[in-house]
Design a protein around this motif. Structure first.
Motif, PDB file in Angstrom:
ATOM      1  N   ASP A 171       0.852  -1.188   0.000  1.00  0.00           N
ATOM      2  CA  ASP A 171       0.000   0.000   0.000  1.00  0.00           C
ATOM      3  C   ASP A 171       0.884   1.233   0.000  1.00  0.00           C
ATOM      4  O   ASP A 171       1.447   1.606   1.034  1.00  0.00           O
ATOM      5  N   TYR A 173       1.800   5.365  -0.942  1.00  0.00           N
ATOM      6  CA  TYR A 173       1.248   6.704  -1.111  1.00  0.00           C
ATOM      7  C   TYR A 173       2.357   7.651  -1.576  1.00  0.00           C
ATOM      8  O   TYR A 173       3.432   7.703  -0.977  1.00  0.00           O
ATOM      9  N   ASP A 199      -1.312   4.857  -4.606  1.00  0.00           N
ATOM     10  CA  ASP A 199      -2.183   6.005  -4.370  1.00  0.00           C
ATOM     11  C   ASP A 199      -1.421   7.312  -4.549  1.00  0.00           C
ATOM     12  O   ASP A 199      -0.449   7.573  -3.845  1.00  0.00           O
ATOM     13  N   ARG A 200      -1.865   8.131  -5.520  1.00  0.00           N
ATOM     14  CA  ARG A 200      -1.326   9.475  -5.734  1.00  0.00           C
ATOM     15  C   ARG A 200       0.180   9.477  -5.951  1.00  0.00           C
ATOM     16  O   ARG A 200       0.888  10.381  -5.513  1.00  0.00           O
ATOM     17  N   HIS A 228     -10.606   1.646   0.793  1.00  0.00           N
ATOM     18  CA  HIS A 228     -10.521   3.097   0.542  1.00  0.00           C
ATOM     19  C   HIS A 228      -9.575   3.686   1.581  1.00  0.00           C
ATOM     20  O   HIS A 228      -9.717   3.444   2.782  1.00  0.00           O
ATOM     21  N   ARG A 229      -8.626   4.472   1.116  1.00  0.00           N
ATOM     22  CA  ARG A 229      -7.677   5.105   2.046  1.00  0.00           C
ATOM     23  C   ARG A 229      -8.392   6.158   2.888  1.00  0.00           C
ATOM     24  O   ARG A 229      -9.239   6.881   2.428  1.00  0.00           O
TER      25      ARG A 229
END
Length: 231
Positions: A171, A173, A199-200, A228-229
């Protein structure tokens, strides 16, 4: 405390300059800058490293265990593993873990509460860690491969404990999304079908992963709902 000595990953040898140019579109005079200076620019969290080295204990229905990993090049990585009582009763091959890859300005002390929340919400084990140089006393990253090696070390430890590769979700970011994608691609090239949640991240999709099936939506194993973060 959980301690582990990571094996060599045989990840490729390339310095900061090419990686920054290809992935970020940034040109830096890396040949004239010390490697650790470039590492400080890429990973600013290392400029204000964590003074806290231990987090272990029973918190809010979860067990937080300190993790110490020594990489093959002798870097000491500080991290945590968060699990619930019901999770620890599962056989190792049924356990699922989320490995969190922070953004470039985030330290483990900034995100420990999120690790606990994720373990309680999703019923999975959660691993959080600082890249080398983001904990006081740990040497700074000298090349981008160091960050990938740090992530691979987290994967190898869980595999050594009996966890199946397909039960691991990386996971990531921002910068962590890029690192997680590179770790995931390397794993897939070696037959380890880990999952990646990017994510992003600043990386383009075609550079993020080497294999089409490397990126998956993370699912709640118990309820089947999409992840969902919360940040």
């Amino acid at each position: 405390m959980i301690e582990y000595k990571a094996p060599p990953s045989h990840y490729g040898e390339r310095g900061w300059g090419r990686w920054l140019r290809e992935k970020l579109g940034i040109e830096l005079p890396t040949s004239s800058l010390p490697s650790e200076s470039v590492g400080s620019l890429v990973l600013p969290a290392s400029n204000q490293p964590d003074a806290q080295h231990t987090y272990g204990g029973k918190v809010a229905g979860a067990l937080v265990e300190d993790v110490r990993i020594t990489t093959h090049d002798q870097a000491l990585l500080f991290g945590v593993q968060v699990t619930t009582d019901s999770f620890r009763k599962l056989p190792a091959q049924e356990q699922r873990y989320i490995i969190r890859f922070h953004g470039n300005g985030v330290r483990l002390s900034d995100s420990i509460d999120l690790c606990i929340e994720a373990a309680l919400e999703y019923g999975q084990g959660v691993v959080g860690f600082n890249y080398r140089g983001v904990t006081q006393g740990s040497p700074k990253a000298r090349r981008y491969q160091d960050l990938v090696e740090d992530g691979l070390a987290q994967v190898y430890r869980l595999l050594a404990s009996g966890t199946r590769a397909e039960h691991l979700t990386l996971d990531g970011y921002s910068l962590g999304g890029a690192v997680a994608s590179l770790v995931g691609a390397h794993c897939h090239e070696h037959g380890l079908k880990v999952r990646v949640f990017n994510d992003r991240s600043f990386m383009e999709n075609h550079n993020s992963v080497a294999l089409l099936d490397c990126t998956h939506s993370m699912r709640n194993h118990n309820a089947g709902s999409s992840f969902h973060r919360s940040i």
